[in-house]
Design a protein around this motif. Structure first.
Motif, PDB file in Angstrom:
ATOM      1  N   TRP A 112       0.279   7.943   1.558  1.00  0.00           N
ATOM      2  CA  TRP A 112      -0.230   9.105   0.831  1.00  0.00           C
ATOM      3  C   TRP A 112      -1.020  10.092   1.891  1.00  0.00           C
ATOM      4  O   TRP A 112      -1.379   9.643   3.065  1.00  0.00           O
ATOM      5  CB  TRP A 112      -1.306   9.062  -0.287  1.00  0.00           C
ATOM      6  CG  TRP A 112      -2.233   7.989  -0.023  1.00  0.00           C
ATOM      7  CD1 TRP A 112      -2.241   6.805  -0.028  1.00  0.00           C
ATOM      8  CD2 TRP A 112      -3.526   8.341   0.347  1.00  0.00           C
ATOM      9  NE1 TRP A 112      -3.345   5.947   0.237  1.00  0.00           N
ATOM     10  CE2 TRP A 112      -4.240   7.130   0.665  1.00  0.00           C
ATOM     11  CE3 TRP A 112      -4.113   9.418   0.732  1.00  0.00           C
ATOM     12  CZ2 TRP A 112      -5.688   6.844   1.114  1.00  0.00           C
ATOM     13  CZ3 TRP A 112      -5.661   9.573   1.316  1.00  0.00           C
ATOM     14  CH2 TRP A 112      -6.137   8.349   1.282  1.00  0.00           C
ATOM     15  N   PRO A 151      -7.613   8.810  -1.727  1.00  0.00           N
ATOM     16  CA  PRO A 151      -6.405   8.129  -2.357  1.00  0.00           C
ATOM     17  C   PRO A 151      -5.791   8.437  -3.748  1.00  0.00           C
ATOM     18  O   PRO A 151      -6.750   8.767  -4.471  1.00  0.00           O
ATOM     19  CB  PRO A 151      -6.845   6.556  -2.345  1.00  0.00           C
ATOM     20  CG  PRO A 151      -8.353   6.490  -1.884  1.00  0.00           C
ATOM     21  CD  PRO A 151      -8.872   7.921  -1.663  1.00  0.00           C
ATOM     22  N   PRO A 152      -4.546   8.550  -4.073  1.00  0.00           N
ATOM     23  CA  PRO A 152      -4.228   9.097  -5.353  1.00  0.00           C
ATOM     24  C   PRO A 152      -4.660   8.376  -6.309  1.00  0.00           C
ATOM     25  O   PRO A 152      -4.694   8.905  -7.460  1.00  0.00           O
ATOM     26  CB  PRO A 152      -2.691   9.067  -5.169  1.00  0.00           C
ATOM     27  CG  PRO A 152      -2.400   8.111  -3.993  1.00  0.00           C
ATOM     28  CD  PRO A 152      -3.609   8.117  -3.364  1.00  0.00           C
ATOM     29  N   LYS A 153      -5.257   7.244  -6.381  1.00  0.00           N
ATOM     30  CA  LYS A 153      -5.608   6.238  -7.431  1.00  0.00           C
ATOM     31  C   LYS A 153      -6.807   6.741  -8.059  1.00  0.00           C
ATOM     32  O   LYS A 153      -7.367   6.191  -8.969  1.00  0.00           O
ATOM     33  CB  LYS A 153      -5.452   4.775  -7.247  1.00  0.00           C
ATOM     34  CG  LYS A 153      -6.780   4.357  -5.895  1.00  0.00           C
ATOM     35  CD  LYS A 153      -6.814   2.938  -5.619  1.00  0.00           C
ATOM     36  CE  LYS A 153      -7.736   2.884  -4.639  1.00  0.00           C
ATOM     37  NZ  LYS A 153      -7.803   1.354  -4.130  1.00  0.00           N
ATOM     38  N   ILE A 154      -7.747   7.624  -7.127  1.00  0.00           N
ATOM     39  CA  ILE A 154      -8.974   8.276  -7.644  1.00  0.00           C
ATOM     40  C   ILE A 154      -8.813   9.819  -7.793  1.00  0.00           C
ATOM     41  O   ILE A 154      -8.439  10.518  -6.984  1.00  0.00           O
ATOM     42  CB  ILE A 154      -9.933   7.890  -6.504  1.00  0.00           C
ATOM     43  CG1 ILE A 154     -10.074   6.587  -6.186  1.00  0.00           C
ATOM     44  CG2 ILE A 154     -11.273   8.437  -6.944  1.00  0.00           C
ATOM     45  CD1 ILE A 154     -11.039   6.179  -5.145  1.00  0.00           C
ATOM     46  N   ALA A 155      -9.227   9.950  -9.371  1.00  0.00           N
ATOM     47  CA  ALA A 155      -9.147  11.398  -9.393  1.00  0.00           C
ATOM     48  C   ALA A 155     -10.234  12.134  -8.701  1.00  0.00           C
ATOM     49  O   ALA A 155     -11.412  11.687  -8.410  1.00  0.00           O
ATOM     50  CB  ALA A 155      -9.502  11.780 -11.127  1.00  0.00           C
ATOM     51  N   MET A 193       0.746  -1.408  -0.006  1.00  0.00           N
ATOM     52  CA  MET A 193       0.058   0.013   0.061  1.00  0.00           C
ATOM     53  C   MET A 193       0.968   1.278   0.294  1.00  0.00           C
ATOM     54  O   MET A 193       1.961   1.429   0.717  1.00  0.00           O
ATOM     55  CB  MET A 193      -0.950   0.026   1.135  1.00  0.00           C
ATOM     56  CG  MET A 193      -1.753   1.121   1.458  1.00  0.00           C
ATOM     57  SD  MET A 193      -2.702   1.091   2.963  1.00  0.00           S
ATOM     58  CE  MET A 193      -4.313   1.730   2.323  1.00  0.00           C
ATOM     59  N   PRO A 194       0.644   2.082  -1.041  1.00  0.00           N
ATOM     60  CA  PRO A 194       1.693   3.684  -1.307  1.00  0.00           C
ATOM     61  C   PRO A 194       1.157   4.327   0.110  1.00  0.00           C
ATOM     62  O   PRO A 194      -0.029   4.178   0.651  1.00  0.00           O
ATOM     63  CB  PRO A 194       1.101   3.989  -2.318  1.00  0.00           C
ATOM     64  CG  PRO A 194      -0.325   3.528  -2.801  1.00  0.00           C
ATOM     65  CD  PRO A 194      -0.463   2.098  -1.834  1.00  0.00           C
ATOM     66  N   THR A 253     -13.725  12.074 -10.236  1.00  0.00           N
ATOM     67  CA  THR A 253     -14.249  10.876 -10.353  1.00  0.00           C
ATOM     68  C   THR A 253     -15.031  10.633  -8.840  1.00  0.00           C
ATOM     69  O   THR A 253     -16.146  10.276  -8.530  1.00  0.00           O
ATOM     70  CB  THR A 253     -13.296   9.867 -10.565  1.00  0.00           C
ATOM     71  OG1 THR A 253     -12.919   9.600 -11.830  1.00  0.00           O
ATOM     72  CG2 THR A 253     -14.034   8.219 -10.507  1.00  0.00           C
TER      73      THR A 253
END
Length: 136
Positions: free
Chosen positions: A4, A61-65, A1-2, A68
């Motif tokens: 952030w 989380p950075p994976k979600i814009a 897990m990154p 969005t």
């Protein structure tokens, strides 16, 4: 897990800025918004607002814009109001929204501002940049 630490302040209003969010609806609406944010991996720091708009301080989380994220939160919450809380109520959000990033250092100020929304509006102590929802 990154690792952030991303902090966002979202602001969005009801369609046509109609004063539809009374205290009874607000409680359930905010619960639904927080649950959707959590389901998407977000962490809600504060949620609040007045009858015609909502503020949300959240880490996403950075994976979600951000676009969005807020699209899903707004869509899910209006659907829930119209189909579960008040069927056929015709509750909709405006298309526009405001989003601002802020640092961890500013978190307590943003949370306090959101929690004190009703008082800020009553007293006229609004911070215009924290109330912006559309380009002007």
């Amino acid at each position: 897990m990154p690792y952030w630490k991303l902090y966002y302040h979202f602001i969005w209003g009801t369609k046509n800025r109609l004063p539809l969010i009374d205290s009874g609806l607000a409680r359930e609406l905010y619960r639904v918004i927080a649950a959707k944010a959590h389901d998407m991996g977000g962490f809600v720091h504060a949620i609040g607002g007045i009858a015609d708009h909502t503020h949300l301080a959240v880490s996403v989380p950075p994976k979600i814009a951000p676009a969005t994220f807020i699209g899903d939160v707004k869509g899910n919450s209006s659907h829930y109001v119209n189909h579960v809380i008040k069927p056929d109520f015709e509750f909709y959000w405006q298309d526009e929204y405001g989003v601002f990033s802020f640092s961890e250092r500013g978190l307590s100020s943003v949370v306090r501002y959101i929690h004190d929304q009703k008082q800020h509006h009553a007293d006229g102590t609004l911070i215009s940049t924290m109330e912006s929802m559309d380009e002007k």
